[in-house]
Write an enzyme that holds these catalytic residues in place. Sequence first.
Site, PDB file in Angstrom:
ATOM      1  CE  LYS A 189      -3.954  -2.328   0.701  1.00 49.75           C
ATOM      2  NZ  LYS A 189      -3.539  -3.729   0.846  1.00 49.75           N
TER       3      LYS A 189
HETATM    4  C1  PLP Z   1      -4.139  -4.878   0.381  1.00 49.20           C
HETATM    5  C2  PLP Z   1      -3.309  -6.095   0.336  1.00 49.20           C
HETATM    6  C3  PLP Z   1      -3.555  -7.114  -0.583  1.00 49.20           C
HETATM    7  C4  PLP Z   1      -4.729  -7.079  -1.549  1.00 49.20           C
HETATM    8  O1  PLP Z   1      -4.579  -6.073  -2.516  1.00 49.20           O
HETATM    9  P1  PLP Z   1      -5.860  -5.558  -3.326  1.00 49.20           P
HETATM   10  O2  PLP Z   1      -5.389  -4.410  -4.098  1.00 49.20           O
HETATM   11  O3  PLP Z   1      -6.868  -5.187  -2.284  1.00 49.20           O
HETATM   12  O4  PLP Z   1      -6.326  -6.694  -4.164  1.00 49.20           O
HETATM   13  C5  PLP Z   1      -2.707  -8.203  -0.607  1.00 49.20           C
HETATM   14  N1  PLP Z   1      -1.683  -8.298   0.260  1.00 49.20           N
HETATM   15  C6  PLP Z   1      -1.417  -7.342   1.170  1.00 49.20           C
HETATM   16  C7  PLP Z   1      -0.285  -7.521   2.106  1.00 49.20           C
HETATM   17  C8  PLP Z   1      -2.204  -6.195   1.230  1.00 49.20           C
HETATM   18  O5  PLP Z   1      -1.926  -5.258   2.133  1.00 49.20           O
END
Ligand code: PLP
Length: 495
Positions: free
Chosen positions: A111
């Site tokens: 993120k």
């Molecule tokens: C948010 C997240 C995901 C999923 O990603 P999306 O964009 O919601 O599909 C997978 N792994 C981790 C560690 C995340 O923080």
Amino acid sequence: MNYVSTRDKECKVTSAEAIRDGLSKDGGLFVPEKIPTLTKADFDKLIELSYEERAAFVLSKFLEDYTYDELLGYAKAAYSRFYGDDPCPLVNVADDLYVLELWHGPTCAFKDMALTMLPHLLTGARKKTGEKSKTLILVATSGDTGKAALEGFRDVDGVDIIVFYPSDGVSDMQKLQMKTQIGNNVYVCAINGNFDDAQSAVKTIFNDDAIKADLLSKGYKLSSANSINWGRLAPQIAYYVSSYCDLLAGDRIKFGDKVNFCVPSGNFGNILAGYYASKMGVPVNKFICASNSNKVLTDFFTTGTYDINREFFKTMSPSMDILISSNLERFLFEISGRDDKLIASRMAALKKDGKYTVTDAELKKIREMFDAGFASELDTKDAIHMEDELDGYVMDTHTGVAMAVYQDYIERTMDTTPGIIVSTASAYKFPADVYQALTGKKIADAFEASEKLNEETGLEIPEPLKGLREREVRFNDVIDKKDIANAVLSYVDKK
Ligand SMILES: *Cc1c(COP(=O)(O)O)cnc(C)c1O
């Protein structure tokens, strides 16, 4: 280039407005009117550039309200907060198998790639649109978005941020990261419920004119830092382009050779960014959408029916414990030939009946580019335990899901295309589960598990997680989801 709503193409805004507002008035998501493309000459140029320059170049194609130099300034500021030389290294772990590590940022999850950029994009958007009100960011988080958004937006002028997380739906490390958040414009609150409860409650506020009017009278306009905001999606497109450039630069592939991306998915934002990158011209053979036991996406790609009427599982990959994948809406919009009325009706069906079905023609089109699979908890542990076959590579539980699904895909299809596993978190965000997968030994305390994991693997503990234990807890509130609106209003009243 303008942006249109997935539920009403007549609803058009500029890129700055799309980022400022987050969500369209009709409840739809903003998408670019046209998807820009990259030429061979662009790739030749990009190969020579740093990650920051590549990101600014890709973003400048989508965000015409911003100059390249502005975007480059943002990217340099954002990625200077990452540790190590490369914000997103591509690691070769076996023949034709790579791991794209997206977790070298301030909160150790992917993120950060977008949420270190978004505050700059949003501050820029506020200036460009002459926004006078303050911006109130509301976030529903399955664990990682919340912390990354808090870090991105803390003490940013003109912005306040409130994060809601499911009280027992995130890891100990994730919870502590959020409860100890510093900053004078932040509030963190747990809600009784799961991630979908938090997300739908936040969405309700976005669609509630009375609350919005009340907030406006107090000088606030809402915006979103969830991946429904285009400002979250756009920076993610860059690393798909960049990882392809890395393979070219390292002579691992020739221009035009296709690659596979396997993406551990929840809200469908990460993999969707990859899809946009492929539309821009990154040669992709298949996207493999990896789910944990909450396999609503796997079932959708298999049957064409998206159905959330099912049991919800809490897994060791909590950031993927999601049943309503918001960004699928953008994908369906593209696949349906940009049929806004159809999307509006499907989203209404999803809200009413919890399901919808795409046409056979759409499903066929989807399957040309997408494969999907899911990994149980045991499959995930087995994949993490494959470290000997993967050059000693240590991965977190989400990456473990993707690794398991990709191994299964290879066995099933015998596909020999070079594969990139998109790695979304540091193993140290889920140290107890990773340690147990590797050694079979259970350690309850996350900090003790981190130390043991470090002894076992020699992998360094990321800087941002090291001092967490000593930090002061600032936020202990837990509320019911029906009280979310009150919590928002009372935060604003106290300001
Ligand atoms: C948010 C997240 C995901 C999923 O990603 P999306 O964009 O919601 O599909 C997978 N792994 C981790 C560690 C995340 O923080």
